[in-house]
Design a protein around this motif. Sequence first.
Motif, short mmCIF file in Angstrom:
data_model
loop_
_atom_site.label_atom_id
_atom_site.label_comp_id
_atom_site.label_asym_id
_atom_site.label_seq_id
_atom_site.Cartn_x
_atom_site.Cartn_y
_atom_site.Cartn_z
N GLN A 85 0.82 -1.21 0.00
CA GLN A 85 0.00 0.00 0.00
C GLN A 85 0.86 1.27 0.00
O GLN A 85 0.53 2.24 -0.68
N LEU A 86 1.95 1.24 0.75
CA LEU A 86 2.83 2.41 0.78
C LEU A 86 3.49 2.64 -0.58
O LEU A 86 3.65 3.78 -1.02
N GLU A 87 3.83 1.56 -1.27
CA GLU A 87 4.38 1.70 -2.62
C GLU A 87 3.35 2.28 -3.58
O GLU A 87 3.68 3.10 -4.43
N LYS A 88 2.09 1.86 -3.44
CA LYS A 88 1.02 2.44 -4.26
C LYS A 88 0.86 3.93 -3.98
O LYS A 88 0.70 4.74 -4.91
N ALA A 89 0.91 4.29 -2.70
CA ALA A 89 0.78 5.71 -2.33
C ALA A 89 1.91 6.52 -2.96
O ALA A 89 1.67 7.61 -3.50
N LEU A 90 3.12 5.99 -2.90
CA LEU A 90 4.27 6.71 -3.46
C LEU A 90 4.25 6.74 -4.99
O LEU A 90 4.77 7.68 -5.59
N ALA A 91 3.65 5.75 -5.60
CA ALA A 91 3.52 5.77 -7.07
C ALA A 91 2.61 6.93 -7.50
O ALA A 91 2.80 7.50 -8.58
N ILE A 92 1.67 7.28 -6.66
CA ILE A 92 0.75 8.39 -6.96
C ILE A 92 1.35 9.72 -6.53
O ILE A 92 1.26 10.71 -7.24
N ASN A 93 1.97 9.73 -5.34
CA ASN A 93 2.56 10.96 -4.81
C ASN A 93 3.97 10.66 -4.32
O ASN A 93 4.17 10.34 -3.15
N SER A 94 4.92 10.78 -5.21
CA SER A 94 6.30 10.42 -4.89
C SER A 94 6.95 11.36 -3.87
O SER A 94 8.01 11.05 -3.34
N GLU A 95 6.32 12.49 -3.58
CA GLU A 95 6.87 13.45 -2.63
C GLU A 95 6.37 13.25 -1.20
O GLU A 95 6.71 14.03 -0.32
N ASP A 96 5.57 12.24 -0.96
CA ASP A 96 5.00 12.01 0.37
C ASP A 96 6.08 11.52 1.32
O ASP A 96 6.43 10.34 1.35
N ALA A 97 6.61 12.44 2.12
CA ALA A 97 7.71 12.12 3.04
C ALA A 97 7.30 11.09 4.09
O ALA A 97 8.10 10.23 4.46
N ASN A 98 6.07 11.16 4.56
CA ASN A 98 5.60 10.20 5.57
C ASN A 98 5.55 8.79 5.00
O ASN A 98 5.97 7.84 5.66
N ALA A 99 5.05 8.66 3.79
CA ALA A 99 4.99 7.34 3.16
C ALA A 99 6.40 6.81 2.90
O ALA A 99 6.67 5.61 3.11
N LYS A 100 7.31 7.69 2.47
CA LYS A 100 8.69 7.27 2.24
C LYS A 100 9.33 6.75 3.52
O LYS A 100 9.97 5.70 3.54
N THR A 101 9.14 7.50 4.60
CA THR A 101 9.73 7.12 5.88
C THR A 101 9.18 5.78 6.37
O THR A 101 9.93 4.91 6.81
N ALA A 102 7.87 5.62 6.28
CA ALA A 102 7.24 4.37 6.72
C ALA A 102 7.72 3.20 5.87
O ALA A 102 8.01 2.12 6.41
N LEU A 103 7.82 3.41 4.56
CA LEU A 103 8.27 2.33 3.67
C LEU A 103 9.72 1.94 3.98
O LEU A 103 10.04 0.75 4.05
N GLU A 104 10.58 2.94 4.18
CA GLU A 104 11.96 2.65 4.51
C GLU A 104 12.05 1.86 5.82
O GLU A 104 12.82 0.90 5.92
N TYR A 105 11.30 2.28 6.80
CA TYR A 105 11.28 1.59 8.10
C TYR A 105 10.86 0.13 7.92
O TYR A 105 11.49 -0.78 8.47
N LEU A 106 9.78 -0.09 7.18
CA LEU A 106 9.29 -1.45 6.99
C LEU A 106 10.29 -2.33 6.25
O LEU A 106 10.50 -3.49 6.60
N LYS A 107 10.89 -1.77 5.21
CA LYS A 107 11.87 -2.56 4.44
C LYS A 107 13.09 -2.91 5.28
O LYS A 107 13.59 -4.02 5.19
N LYS A 108 13.54 -1.96 6.11
CA LYS A 108 14.68 -2.24 6.98
C LYS A 108 14.34 -3.31 8.02
O LYS A 108 15.11 -4.21 8.26
N SER A 109 13.16 -3.19 8.61
CA SER A 109 12.78 -4.15 9.64
C SER A 109 12.51 -5.53 9.04
O SER A 109 12.72 -6.55 9.69
N LYS A 110 12.06 -5.57 7.79
CA LYS A 110 11.82 -6.85 7.12
C LYS A 110 13.13 -7.56 6.80
O LYS A 110 13.21 -8.78 6.83
N ASP A 111 14.18 -6.78 6.50
CA ASP A 111 15.48 -7.35 6.15
C ASP A 111 16.22 -7.89 7.37
O ASP A 111 17.15 -8.68 7.25
N GLN A 112 15.83 -7.44 8.55
CA GLN A 112 16.56 -7.86 9.76
C GLN A 112 16.12 -9.21 10.26
O GLN A 112 15.15 -9.76 10.07
#
Length: 139
Positions: A112-139
């Motif tokens: 869902q966060l990737e979909k949000a960013l595909a529509i609004n690539s400037e959404d800093a909150n969505a970027k931050t949340a996505l980065e957090y999730l990807k980092k925590s998923k990799d750990q």
Amino acid sequence: VEDFNTAIEDYNFLIRNMAADAKIFNNLGSIYARNKEYTKAVDFFGKAIAQSPDLAEAHFNLAELSFQNKDYVNAISEYEKVTSIKPQDSQALYKLGLAYMNNADQTKAIEQLEKALAINSEDANAKTALEYLKKSKDQ
């Protein structure tokens, strides 16, 4: 408080004297939500949705209350209704991602966060949340 009471009186006048429409119910729900009268807010959002099932704003408002009350299952359901009515609503997609994240479904949250960013690539909150999730998923 005075503005709150005046607004409620005005909306109740409209409800009593004419066919109240879904937007009036939704607005009244929003007023109650801002005044932290959540039971009344939910009731009026429900009336708005019953009268106009495709009123995305009422679903969004109901989702927000559910999210605030940590009822992530209902929040997900309501945000999904918003995104089915308005597929390009990046804010609803972002919030849906957060609801999935809080409901421990990282895969759907990322989607869902990737979909949000595909529509609004400037959404800093969505970027931050996505980065957090990807980092925590990799750990």
